[in-house]
Design a protein around this motif. Sequence first.
Motif, PDB file in Angstrom:
ATOM      1  N   SER A  47      -6.658   3.780 -53.968  1.00 40.76           N
ATOM      2  CA  SER A  47      -5.606   3.713 -52.953  1.00 40.76           C
ATOM      3  C   SER A  47      -5.937   2.720 -51.845  1.00 40.76           C
ATOM      4  N   ALA A  48      -7.232   2.464 -51.614  1.00 44.30           N
ATOM      5  CA  ALA A  48      -7.626   1.521 -50.574  1.00 44.30           C
ATOM      6  C   ALA A  48      -7.336   0.081 -50.967  1.00 44.30           C
ATOM      7  N   TYR A  49      -7.062  -0.139 -52.245  1.00 48.28           N
ATOM      8  CA  TYR A  49      -6.834  -1.502 -52.737  1.00 48.28           C
ATOM      9  C   TYR A  49      -5.403  -1.677 -53.245  1.00 48.28           C
ATOM     10  N   ARG A  50      -4.532  -0.725 -52.956  1.00 51.27           N
ATOM     11  CA  ARG A  50      -3.159  -0.764 -53.452  1.00 51.27           C
ATOM     12  C   ARG A  50      -2.232  -1.311 -52.370  1.00 51.27           C
ATOM     13  N   ALA A  51      -2.194  -2.633 -52.252  1.00 47.60           N
ATOM     14  CA  ALA A  51      -1.320  -3.290 -51.275  1.00 47.60           C
ATOM     15  C   ALA A  51      -0.027  -3.673 -51.984  1.00 47.60           C
ATOM     16  N   THR A  52       1.041  -2.949 -51.717  1.00 43.37           N
ATOM     17  CA  THR A  52       2.272  -3.096 -52.509  1.00 43.37           C
ATOM     18  C   THR A  52       3.398  -3.814 -51.785  1.00 43.37           C
ATOM     19  N   ALA A  53       3.268  -4.026 -50.463  1.00 45.27           N
ATOM     20  CA  ALA A  53       4.355  -4.659 -49.715  1.00 45.27           C
ATOM     21  C   ALA A  53       4.568  -6.095 -50.190  1.00 45.27           C
ATOM     22  N   VAL A  54       5.833  -6.490 -50.228  1.00 48.37           N
ATOM     23  CA  VAL A  54       6.198  -7.829 -50.700  1.00 48.37           C
ATOM     24  C   VAL A  54       6.672  -8.660 -49.519  1.00 48.37           C
ATOM     25  N   GLY A  55       6.261  -9.911 -49.474  1.00 47.77           N
ATOM     26  CA  GLY A  55       6.703 -10.793 -48.399  1.00 47.77           C
ATOM     27  C   GLY A  55       5.588 -11.705 -47.939  1.00 47.77           C
ATOM     28  N   THR A  56       5.781 -12.276 -46.765  1.00 44.29           N
ATOM     29  CA  THR A  56       4.801 -13.208 -46.198  1.00 44.29           C
ATOM     30  C   THR A  56       3.715 -12.429 -45.460  1.00 44.29           C
TER      31      THR A  56
END
Length: 419
Positions: free
Chosen positions: A64-73
Amino acid sequence: MTKPAPAKPVPVKPAPAKPFSLRPALVWAHRILGLSTALFLVVAGLTGSVLAFHHELDEWLNPSAYRATAVGTPLSPDALARAVEARHPEGRVWYMALAPAGHPADVAAMGPIDPATGEAMDIPADSFQVDPVSGEVLAARLWGACCFSALKVMPFLYEFHHNLSLPGVYGVLFMGVVALLWLVDGFVGFALTLPRGRPFLAKWRPAFTIKGGSAFRLNLDWHRAAGLWLFAVLIALALSSVAMNLRQEVVEPVVGLFSKLTPTPFSGAPLAPLRERTLPFDTVLEAGLKEARARGWQDPASEIFYSPHYGVFGVAFGDHDDPLDTRWLYFDGATGAFRSANLPGVGSAGDVFLQLQFPIHSGRVFGLTGRIIIAVMGVVIAGLAITGVAVWWMKRKGRVGRKGKAKAAAARTRVMPAE
């Protein structure tokens, strides 16, 4: 009656003097150095073996500490710092890896500077994984805190390997001295394998083999053969260990005798008191990008930090997981003016030698293959320390047993009745 002439004294030839030999002194030195460092080498070897893949293991333990799911700049450095400090207001961000969308940004913080002491105050969390787009803090931890929970174990092992988790600089210096003794002991052990007499190679060849047999023979053969076959790698690791812990105290002065070292913004003593950051990260990043483009670098910045200990900003370009690909530009902490650069493979022979020490120690000098070698070597180092202690212990038991038998025989002789 004449007296017989006295017999002529028979001349006694003096016993030939024994040739001087360093071997007894080397044996003693190897024993003392080996026993003094054995426990710490077992700890350093086994933890180092794990740390060769610390990032992958940490990700496996804490998905979970490596789950960066946001999309964009991705956020700018200052926006990212504000996002972390909003959730952890006790901290002051000083470092961040500028990750692309889909990968967590590593962010480090420290406590505010105490006006009374000039040092940073303690804070409950100083290491964060952050979604670079949304600024969400995915994980917060105190780097090096004890001990074996999923979030703590890898940072704890990292610090324990480096300084035994001792406070201040004491652990760093202590492990540096251990590494220095290990380096000397490596050459002493090598010298003890050299044969006496000729033919040299024919007599030396058995030292490279493991013949086995008794427990003593197996331990001795393994200890000696492994040390010989891997001698160059072991010395390189010992030397890099000294460089990691005693760089300014030992390595730089010695290397400086043979090659002029280029001063860096971190040469000399740190500031006292520490200096708070006054310039925005974004301003320094813009200066870094401008300098990079002037040098013909087209890749994006990968890391940025501010050192309150030296009043210096650093901006990195290249793969921050590959030290041989990371190029650093340094800027004045008060004015943002460019100060110097640290480029892999650039500088004097001494500069390049020092640059190589961390890549060698971590195995990253040879990529994945090098990291696998380091993982294996950590186990080998622990094995060398354990077999060395085992050989000493079995020899000691033999000496004690022989002395006991000799005393018992002497006692029986004293009480035996005369015939």
